[in-house]
Design an enzyme around this catalytic site. Structure first.
Site, PDB file in Angstrom:
ATOM      1  CB  THR A  80      46.826  37.220  44.181  1.00 53.90           C
ATOM      2  OG1 THR A  80      46.280  36.022  43.617  1.00 53.90           O
ATOM      3  CG2 THR A  80      48.307  37.028  44.390  1.00 53.90           C
ATOM      4  CD  GLU A  88      51.964  37.697  43.398  1.00 55.93           C
ATOM      5  OE1 GLU A  88      51.714  38.861  43.783  1.00 55.93           O
ATOM      6  OE2 GLU A  88      51.256  37.091  42.576  1.00 55.93           O
ATOM      7  CE  LYS A 141      50.023  43.124  24.131  1.00 56.86           C
ATOM      8  NZ  LYS A 141      49.013  42.892  25.164  1.00 56.86           N
ATOM      9  CD1 TRP A 175      52.659  47.068  22.313  1.00 61.88           C
ATOM     10  CD2 TRP A 175      53.207  46.581  24.430  1.00 61.88           C
ATOM     11  NE1 TRP A 175      52.938  45.730  22.375  1.00 61.88           N
ATOM     12  CE2 TRP A 175      53.277  45.401  23.661  1.00 61.88           C
ATOM     13  CE3 TRP A 175      53.514  46.519  25.785  1.00 61.88           C
ATOM     14  CZ2 TRP A 175      53.637  44.173  24.214  1.00 61.88           C
ATOM     15  CZ3 TRP A 175      53.871  45.307  26.332  1.00 61.88           C
ATOM     16  CH2 TRP A 175      53.935  44.136  25.540  1.00 61.88           C
TER      17      TRP A 175
HETATM   18  P1  ADP Z   1      46.143  41.345  42.372  1.00 59.45           P
HETATM   19  O1  ADP Z   1      47.351  40.865  41.630  1.00 59.45           O
HETATM   20  O2  ADP Z   1      45.240  40.253  42.742  1.00 59.45           O
HETATM   21  O3  ADP Z   1      45.466  42.549  41.780  1.00 59.45           O
HETATM   22  P2  ADP Z   1      47.877  42.752  44.177  1.00 59.45           P
HETATM   23  O4  ADP Z   1      47.313  43.650  45.215  1.00 59.45           O
HETATM   24  O5  ADP Z   1      49.008  41.892  44.551  1.00 59.45           O
HETATM   25  O6  ADP Z   1      46.674  41.878  43.770  1.00 59.45           O
HETATM   26  O7  ADP Z   1      48.218  43.635  42.896  1.00 59.45           O
HETATM   27  C1  ADP Z   1      49.504  43.872  42.400  1.00 59.45           C
HETATM   28  C2  ADP Z   1      49.453  44.686  41.146  1.00 59.45           C
HETATM   29  O8  ADP Z   1      48.900  45.965  41.374  1.00 59.45           O
HETATM   30  C3  ADP Z   1      50.796  44.963  40.551  1.00 59.45           C
HETATM   31  O9  ADP Z   1      51.243  43.893  39.780  1.00 59.45           O
HETATM   32  C4  ADP Z   1      50.536  46.193  39.711  1.00 59.45           C
HETATM   33  O10 ADP Z   1      50.014  45.875  38.446  1.00 59.45           O
HETATM   34  C5  ADP Z   1      49.477  46.906  40.491  1.00 59.45           C
HETATM   35  N1  ADP Z   1      50.082  48.022  41.252  1.00 59.45           N
HETATM   36  C6  ADP Z   1      50.436  48.046  42.535  1.00 59.45           C
HETATM   37  N2  ADP Z   1      50.943  49.243  42.875  1.00 59.45           N
HETATM   38  C7  ADP Z   1      50.916  50.009  41.759  1.00 59.45           C
HETATM   39  C8  ADP Z   1      51.320  51.345  41.449  1.00 59.45           C
HETATM   40  N3  ADP Z   1      51.813  52.180  42.356  1.00 59.45           N
HETATM   41  N4  ADP Z   1      51.146  51.757  40.166  1.00 59.45           N
HETATM   42  C9  ADP Z   1      50.632  50.950  39.224  1.00 59.45           C
HETATM   43  N5  ADP Z   1      50.243  49.707  39.459  1.00 59.45           N
HETATM   44  C10 ADP Z   1      50.387  49.221  40.711  1.00 59.45           C
END
Ligand code: ADP
Length: 460
Positions: free
Chosen positions: A109, A253, A362, A367
């Site tokens: 990640t 993940e 918040k 929220w």
């Molecule tokens: P990191 O966690 O290191 O940023 P990731 O690429 O795994 O790397 O990111 C996943 C996160 O990206 C998700 O938990 C979410 O918050 C955000 N995310 C992914 N796709 C979307 C989407 N279509 N809309 C909003 N948030 C998104």
């Protein structure tokens, strides 16, 4: 592409590295993963040289080039040439018969929430994920598609596209390093791209280029957008050019794709605006994944599109632990992975990401979704890019602040911002401040870097 298949197919683990991570993070993940051999394009030589002391422990560092183009590096005198190594081998290779649960690839990640964490994928999870993302309500690709992932191969295996294209016999087009509007337009029109996918930041640049130059990409039918929320206006701007956006949600993940926003038969009668609002959500589960959304009391939320809770997921391509890590917090609820995203679910089972739990604002017990505010502001004609973050507040705990990059020559006053929000969200959700900046910081995968933006706000 050759490494993806060559490494995994011979029973090794292909660990992709994001070259835009900080040097310390790259060094950390190479060591943590236990990497043995590192392959790199010539353009990354300066990064390798900066990491030279750490790389000396590897068995080999291989440059993806032939002997004639091999660089001379005093920091790394033992570099090997990929083409020379290949030329020494026979054309025949007996691919091993691997158990489907054998590990095939590893991604970390991007570490926006602490140290990078590794997620190990198996042949089984990667194949199942690739089959699922091909389906019509996801990327909808077939042998007649020309597929061009703009998402890099190190960002969660380019969302499965390097696996799905060969699986179905689609033409695969790789963009290389140039991701500006002009280069993407030239590549996509030249190759007749029908499907592409990437994070919203890339599309902002492409759409602005198409607008400015009055150009189109006639073959483009579908654009997969994920990684962060696609602003509703982005769906409209692609629709105006004859391309449908498929909004997708996922994480490292989750391999990554797990939710996609395709309409169902019952939505046929909706107005265009209603359809757009639906498709701007992150969508419905792909078959093979299961979901649990629980509120603060640990109870499942109502499917009313209002009540929100923590999104948990499990499934055939969802991690059940981090690679060589003691971090267990996200897997506390037996059998589930807690995504760290806050969501609501509507009566049709469409999930909407309200925010990442750490980015939710918040304010006085309520929220505020930074994603919703950013999506609204992105539609304002003066805005190039919008970020909403919190500023600590004595009375309300936190209040929203809009940090914006304006289009060249455009002006935006605080009053105009308030007017633009009025009627679209509750009055108390409207940001207290507008800060105009020249550019916004992004993570190594092109997402708004909220930690740094919050610091920037505090410094004002
Ligand atoms: P990191 O966690 O290191 O940023 P990731 O690429 O795994 O790397 O990111 C996943 C996160 O990206 C998700 O938990 C979410 O918050 C955000 N995310 C992914 N796709 C979307 C989407 N279509 N809309 C909003 N948030 C998104």
């Amino acid at each position: 592409m050759e490494l993806y298949y060559g490494i995994s197919g011979s029973g090794f683990v292909c660990h992709t590295i994001n070259p835009r991570l900080f040097k310390e993070q790259i060094a950390f993940i190479i060591k943590h993963a236990g990497d043995k051999v590192l392959f790199a394009d010539l353009t990354f030589l300066p990064i390798l040289e900066a990491l030279a002391p750490q790389l000396r422990k590897l068995k080999a560092v291989v440059m993806l080039t032939d002997e004639a183009h091999m660089p001379k590096s005093s920091a790394l005198p033992k570099l090997k040439s990929y083409e020379t190594l290949l030329a020494r081998e026979k054309d025949q290779f007996n691919w091993p018969e691997l158990n489907e649960n054998t590990a095939c690839s590893l991604c970390y990640t991007s570490g926006t929430t602490g140290e990078p964490k590794g997620v190990l994928y198996s042949h089984r999870s990667s194949v199942l994920h690739a089959m699922a993302v091909c389906t019509p309500d996801a990327f909808n690709c077939s042998a007649s598609s020309t597929v061009c992932p703009i998402v890099p191969m190190f960002h969660v295996n380019a969302w499965g596209i390097p696996y799905l294209a060969p699986m179905i016999g689609a033409k695969l087009v790789m963009p290389g390093a140039k991701l500006d509007g002009a280069s993407l337009h030239q590549l996509m029109t030249g190759e007749g791209v029908t499907f592409t996918a990437g994070v919203p930041t890339v599309w902002l640049a492409l759409l602005d280029y198409l607008d400015a130059e009055k150009k189109t990409i006639p073959t483009l039918m579908r654009v997969g957008i994920g990684g962060s929320a696609a602003p509703p206006i982005m769906l409209q701007r692609f629709a105006d050019r004859g391309a449908e956006v498929i909004h997708a949600w996922g994480m490292t993940e989750t391999s990554p794709v797990a939710l996609t926003a395709a309409l169902t038969g019952k939505h046929a009668k909706l107005s265009n605006a209603e359809k757009l609002a639906k498709r701007a959500k992150q969508g419905r589960p792909l078959y093979g994944t299961e979901y649990l959304v629980v509120n603060g009391a640990g109870k499942p939320v109502k499917h009313d599109g209002q009540e929100f809770g923590d999104l948990h997921i499990r499934g055939a391509w969802v991690a059940s632990s981090y690679f060589k890590s003691k971090e267990k917090a996200a897997f506390k609820r037996e059998g589930w992975f807690n995504t760290g995203d806050v969501v609501n679910v509507d009566e049709d089972g469409f999930f909407q990401i309200v925010d990442r739990a750490k980015d939710v604002i918040k304010s006085g017990g309520e929220w505020i979704s930074s994603i919703e505010l950013e999506g609204i502001m992105q539609a304002h004609p003066a805005i190039k890019e919008a970020a909403v973050v919190s500023r600590p507040h004595a009375k309300w705990a936190e209040r929203p602040v809009l940090v914006a990059v304006l289009k060249s020559g455009a002006v935006l006053t605080y009053e105009e911002m308030v007017m633009h929000f009025t009627g679209k969200i509750a009055k108390w959700s409207i940001p207290d401040e507008l800060i105009v900046v020249d550019q916004l910081p992004h993570t190594a995968t092109g997402k708004l870097l909220k930690t740094v933006i919050r610091k920037l706000v505090l410094a004002r």
